[in-house]
Design a protein around this motif. Structure first.
Motif, PDB file in Angstrom:
ATOM      1  N   THR B  75       5.063  -2.054  -3.639  1.00 57.27           N
ATOM      2  CA  THR B  75       5.706  -3.359  -3.547  1.00 57.27           C
ATOM      3  C   THR B  75       7.224  -3.283  -3.692  1.00 57.27           C
ATOM      4  O   THR B  75       7.904  -4.285  -3.539  1.00 57.27           O
ATOM      5  N   ALA B  76       7.753  -2.061  -3.953  1.00 59.82           N
ATOM      6  CA  ALA B  76       9.195  -1.930  -4.195  1.00 59.82           C
ATOM      7  C   ALA B  76      10.009  -2.381  -2.990  1.00 59.82           C
ATOM      8  O   ALA B  76      11.041  -3.033  -3.137  1.00 59.82           O
ATOM      9  N   GLY B  77       9.545  -2.041  -1.778  1.00 61.99           N
ATOM     10  CA  GLY B  77      10.278  -2.397  -0.564  1.00 61.99           C
ATOM     11  C   GLY B  77      10.429  -3.904  -0.443  1.00 61.99           C
ATOM     12  O   GLY B  77      11.521  -4.422  -0.242  1.00 61.99           O
ATOM     13  N   LEU B  78       9.322  -4.600  -0.643  1.00 60.46           N
ATOM     14  CA  LEU B  78       9.310  -6.064  -0.555  1.00 60.46           C
ATOM     15  C   LEU B  78      10.188  -6.681  -1.639  1.00 60.46           C
ATOM     16  O   LEU B  78      11.014  -7.547  -1.378  1.00 60.46           O
ATOM     17  N   SER B  79      10.013  -6.182  -2.875  1.00 59.71           N
ATOM     18  CA  SER B  79      10.693  -6.843  -3.980  1.00 59.71           C
ATOM     19  C   SER B  79      12.188  -6.593  -3.961  1.00 59.71           C
ATOM     20  O   SER B  79      12.959  -7.407  -4.436  1.00 59.71           O
ATOM     21  N   SER B  80      12.643  -5.449  -3.358  1.00 59.19           N
ATOM     22  CA  SER B  80      14.086  -5.213  -3.312  1.00 59.19           C
ATOM     23  C   SER B  80      14.743  -6.208  -2.368  1.00 59.19           C
ATOM     24  O   SER B  80      15.905  -6.563  -2.530  1.00 59.19           O
ATOM     25  N   LYS B  81      13.983  -6.702  -1.395  1.00 57.15           N
ATOM     26  CA  LYS B  81      14.544  -7.690  -0.458  1.00 57.15           C
ATOM     27  C   LYS B  81      14.770  -9.024  -1.149  1.00 57.15           C
ATOM     28  O   LYS B  81      15.684  -9.753  -0.806  1.00 57.15           O
ATOM     29  N   ILE B  82      13.919  -9.388  -2.102  1.00 57.21           N
ATOM     30  CA  ILE B  82      14.079 -10.674  -2.770  1.00 57.21           C
ATOM     31  C   ILE B  82      14.659 -10.523  -4.175  1.00 57.21           C
ATOM     32  O   ILE B  82      14.605 -11.446  -4.981  1.00 57.21           O
ATOM     33  N   ALA B  83      15.205  -9.344  -4.475  1.00 53.77           N
ATOM     34  CA  ALA B  83      15.856  -9.086  -5.761  1.00 53.77           C
ATOM     35  C   ALA B  83      14.948  -9.379  -6.934  1.00 53.77           C
ATOM     36  O   ALA B  83      15.348 -10.004  -7.911  1.00 53.77           O
ATOM     37  N   PHE B  84      13.690  -8.998  -6.834  1.00 54.88           N
ATOM     38  CA  PHE B  84      12.749  -9.223  -7.925  1.00 54.88           C
ATOM     39  C   PHE B  84      12.125  -7.890  -8.319  1.00 54.88           C
ATOM     40  O   PHE B  84      11.701  -7.132  -7.457  1.00 54.88           O
TER      41      PHE B  84
END
Lengths: 196, 174
Positions: B75-84
């Motif tokens: 999930t790191a890829g996704l969460s880095s996009k939304i700064a979470f």
């Protein structure tokens, strides 16, 4: 719900551990976690007893009732369709104040009573939630809590330098979520009226 | 933000003082009342011990197997996009269904990263300002015989996401 979540945690953990060759870690993980849970409860004994003790003084000296009366004008604004003297109003206030003070055991019965009283007013479509019910649930879920006692106990157990440091940030965050909820409720009620 | 810390430091002493003074004014035996209430607290904690053991073992097994790390990487890829923070995605998801399961995951985060780390702070604030949406809704709606919840769920989801966003922003300022 919890039965499934718990079973899934165990099943995924053991199977994934077997596939990746972490079985010794899984064994230690299970045993250490059980021990950690007991240590955590020892810390919580102190914090929780302090809080429930204080709340007992507050309840017996009538602070909760006094706050409930003060809340009435706010209740009137939040639930315009509920008459001021209806029992639902006092159940809702008690539920909100109990949640605010972190008295979960007092909040849930009052909340259930509030929903039942609101359903007496909801004669038109008894199986569909009234505006007041929706608003009550949204505000309840938006979580209004003065002091997150449990979180402070957990932080203290895991070695926080200042476990209570999150009180003010948490109040700001919870106010933001509650205000968002109230705005949403007001807009949802207004839209329905607009459509006639 | 030093201001937040000063306020936080003042709240517990202020509540202590306020309640004791109010109790005295109402001529209550404040210490006896306190002891009576503290007994209830001990019972509450003793009551949740079995739950905590169960959940912490569940999360402990999952963590030891390496599954949580794998999930965080995915999930790191996704969460880095939304700064979470990726580590918090399971907490947010589980939080909506079960408060105690979310507590188990939060304790795992405190254990791994420390409660004063950025992730620990976001977790602390987030757990304090969100509720168990689906559990609360089902318990209260069953009590009132409600089948159609109308705009309750969208409203509840909005509150929860507002709370989570606020937690991330405020923790970043501390």
């Amino acid at each position: 719900m919890l039965n499934y979540i718990w079973a899934v945690l165990i099943i995924i953990g053991v199977i994934y551990g077997a596939l990746t060759g972490h079985m010794a870690d899984v064994t230690n993980g299970a045993l250490d976690s059980a021990k950690d849970a007991v240590e955590l409860c020892i810390t919580m004994l102190g914090v929780m007893s302090l809080w429930t003790g204080l709340m007992e003084i507050a309840t017996r000296s009538g602070i909760i009732e006094a706050l409930t009366r003060r809340l009435l004008p706010v209740m009137h604004w939040l639930f315009p369709n509920v008459p001021d003297n209806h029992p639902a109003m006092s159940h809702i206030s008690t539920n909100m104040i109990a949640n605010f003070l972190g008295l979960g055991w007092a909040a849930t019965p009052a909340g259930l009573m509030a929903m039942k009283s609101l359903s007496e007013l909801n004669t038109e479509h008894p199986d569909s939630a009234s505006d007041a019910m929706c608003a009550f649930l949204v505000i309840n879920i938006s979580s209004i809590q003065l002091i997150p006692v449990n979180i402070i106990a957990y932080r203290s157990q895991y070695g926080s330098a200042n476990p209570a440091a999150i009180i003010c940030p948490a109040i700001i965050a919870t106010s933001i979520s509650t205000v968002a909820g109230i705005i949403f409720c007001k807009l949802a009620c207004a839209r329905k009226k607009g459509l006639g | 933000m030093k201001f937040f810390l000063i306020i936080s430091d003042f709240i517990i002493p202020a509540v202590l003082l306020g309640i004791v003074v109010y109790g005295m004014k109402k001529k209550r035996p404040v210490y006896d009342d306190f002891v009576e209430g503290a007994k209830e607290g001990m019972k509450t904690v003793a009551g949740i011990l079995p739950t905590l053991i169960g959940l912490m073992v569940g999360v402990g097994v999952l963590r030891a197997s390496g599954f949580l790390d794998m999930l965080a990487q995915v999930t790191a890829g996704l969460s880095s996009k939304i700064a979470f923070p990726a580590e918090l995605i399971p907490v947010v998801f589980v939080r909506m269904f079960s408060s105690s399961a979310a507590t188990g995951l939060s304790l795992d985060i405190f254990d791994k990263y420390g409660p004063d780390s950025y992730i620990g702070l976001v977790t602390s604030i987030m757990m304090s300002c969100t509720e168990t949406i689906f559990y609360t809704m089902s318990v209260y709606c069953i009590a009132a015989g409600i089948k159609k919840t109308r705009w309750t769920l969208p409203g509840a989801l909005l509150c929860t996401f507002a709370g989570i966003a606020a937690s991330v922003l405020i923790a970043g300022m501390l």
